[in-house]
Write an enzyme that holds these catalytic residues in place. Sequence first.
Site, mmCIF file in Angstrom:
data_model
loop_
_atom_site.group_PDB
_atom_site.id
_atom_site.type_symbol
_atom_site.label_atom_id
_atom_site.label_comp_id
_atom_site.label_asym_id
_atom_site.label_seq_id
_atom_site.Cartn_x
_atom_site.Cartn_y
_atom_site.Cartn_z
ATOM 1 N N ASP A 144 -1.399 -8.579 -7.830
ATOM 2 C CA ASP A 144 -2.065 -9.791 -7.297
ATOM 3 C C ASP A 144 -1.441 -10.870 -8.036
ATOM 4 O OD1 ASP A 144 -3.673 -9.506 -4.936
ATOM 5 O OD2 ASP A 144 -4.900 -8.243 -6.189
ATOM 6 N N ARG B 140 -10.293 2.162 -8.954
ATOM 7 C CA ARG B 140 -10.393 1.568 -7.709
ATOM 8 C C ARG B 140 -11.672 1.919 -7.243
ATOM 9 N NH1 ARG B 140 -4.541 1.465 -7.627
ATOM 10 N NH2 ARG B 140 -3.732 -0.704 -7.623
ATOM 11 N N CYS C 274 -2.547 -3.067 -15.430
ATOM 12 C CA CYS C 274 -3.066 -2.035 -14.567
ATOM 13 C C CYS C 274 -2.234 -2.289 -13.125
ATOM 14 C CB CYS C 274 -4.399 -1.896 -14.492
ATOM 15 S SG CYS C 274 -5.235 -3.244 -13.639
ATOM 16 N N HIS D 193 0.816 -1.031 0.093
ATOM 17 C CA HIS D 193 -0.049 -0.160 0.064
ATOM 18 C C HIS D 193 0.974 1.317 -0.117
ATOM 19 C CE1 HIS D 193 -4.035 -1.413 0.088
ATOM 20 N NE2 HIS D 193 -3.748 -2.401 0.777
#
Length: 579
Positions: free
Chosen positions: A464, A306, A511, A209
Amino acid sequence: MSTTETREQQAGTQAGTQGGDGPLHGTPASRGAAVGPVVRVPEPLGEPAAGPEVPAERREAEAARIAPAAAEVGARLVALGSRPGLAPDVANVLFATSMMAEDPALLDAATAQVREHGTPPARAVYEAAAGFVAALQAAGGYMAERAGDVADVRDRIVAELLGVPAPGVPPLDGPSVLVARDLAPADTATLEPATALALVTEEGGPTSHTAILARSLGVPAVVGCRGAAGLDEGTLVRVDGTAGTVAVVPADTPVGADLAAAGPSTVAGPVTTTDGHRVAVVANIAEAKDAERAAAVGAEGVGLLRTELTFLSAATEPTPEDQRAGYAATMAPLAGPAGSRVLVTARTLDAGADKPVPFLHMPPEPNPALGVRGQRVFDQDVADRDGVLDRQLAALVGGAADAGVRLKVMAPMIATAGEAARFVARARAAGVEEVGVMIEVPAAVLGARELLAEVDFVSVGTNDLTQYLFAADRQSGALAGLNDPWQPALLRLLDQLCREAAVSATPVGVCGEAAADPDLAVVLVGLGVTSLSASPAALPAVAARIAALDLDTCRGAASTALAAPDADAARAAVRAAAT
Ligand code: PEP
Ligand code: MG
């Protein structure tokens, strides 16, 4: 030799006083460089000591310290929430928390505990709050959401009583370099590039993050920087987020962003390679201020909106009208002149694991990253959520129409063609014309032939996809090497996806944070990726690199990277060949 290098070399001896012989090294997480004084982000507080017992004659005086400490904490939260320009939802959370700090029930319980049992005041506040936290958690629903806020207030009052810094990012009085063990999304909600010049964390990888936040703020960041714990408050440092170094510099070094290290500041027109191969260079955004930054750097559109942020502070599902208005406000800064509808690709709610969405009340799971997260939360075959997804889809369609942008929608965490087909059907039923899915699970690539037949486009979430390919938590500093998007195994997986997509002429975007690295962007274009989406601040450098090369050079870079034995070798070989 540039002035910057001279300064860094001069700094070498001083850096040694911080426990090393030169600059500290970590993982480069957000490009650019800045000089500023270190502001340490305090560690979360542990449990305060239960003893020694306060002697009878001191109990009244110790008990009397609690109310002023709580009032001080309340006043600080109000001051934080009153700063000009703060987003209204952030301000509201801070005001609500300030009221909790002075809740008479909490203060009375803690004060009585000191008077009657001689419990030290910090411990008494801790124990009184524990009762409240347990009662709120037991009440469930909206009340349970407040338990975390009470714990935060508790820690602030405890810190005040103990005379130690409050947890979380302290208010920044001027330009600063934030140094933390790690930063949670909530810690960083109020950061601004004018004061948070750079971020340094001891933990975290390039897709953590902190890294994503730094790129979206457009400030340099170094993560996984092991020696950062030794940097003292106020020490002047130069953070180089491109090289991944943090160096102590002489006290008279000018504070601020190092613009010479920043490169081009806008995307020059529709991006093509020198031989005319078109690549969309688009932005990752989460809220209106990101959209403003995207518009300011000349992004061609949005490759990833998002949508969790709208929901982060919501204790109950926002009404359809509020969702629509929120999305319209987020997209509006991108609206072009009449007739030219800018493309915005929105991702439906990606709840779970690293992205909490409180109002969904997701039951705890032993392995949240492998659990019911992303689109699985809404998939009819797993855990349909009573229309939440359908209302979000309708709000996105309405919001895009209100803002005057062209909408594409995609679902996160899709593993099979069946999941993709079910999502596409629901999105079309809600009126979405262009529907795609994110490729974040290796199985989706291995099943690409069937999956691609269901969708209009795919977008690869390399953050991910890397975490799942390498079975390595993207938030782990220790595993940052595995989560490196230059890993040839990841690039080979992307190669396989692009080959399948070429057969069906399905557009493939990236992305994830991989698209923010100009050298890696060259490789991605060479593999056949058609759109690159990254934080607005990263786009000008990416666009400039693509525009300087022809497609064959990009393909050559891709072959070089695919053939490399490891991530470092891939990066080094491509940099050597393409610069
Ligand atoms: C990704 O996983 O690469 C991605 C773009 O999504 P997020 O970082 O929001 O999980
Ligand atoms: Mg993802």
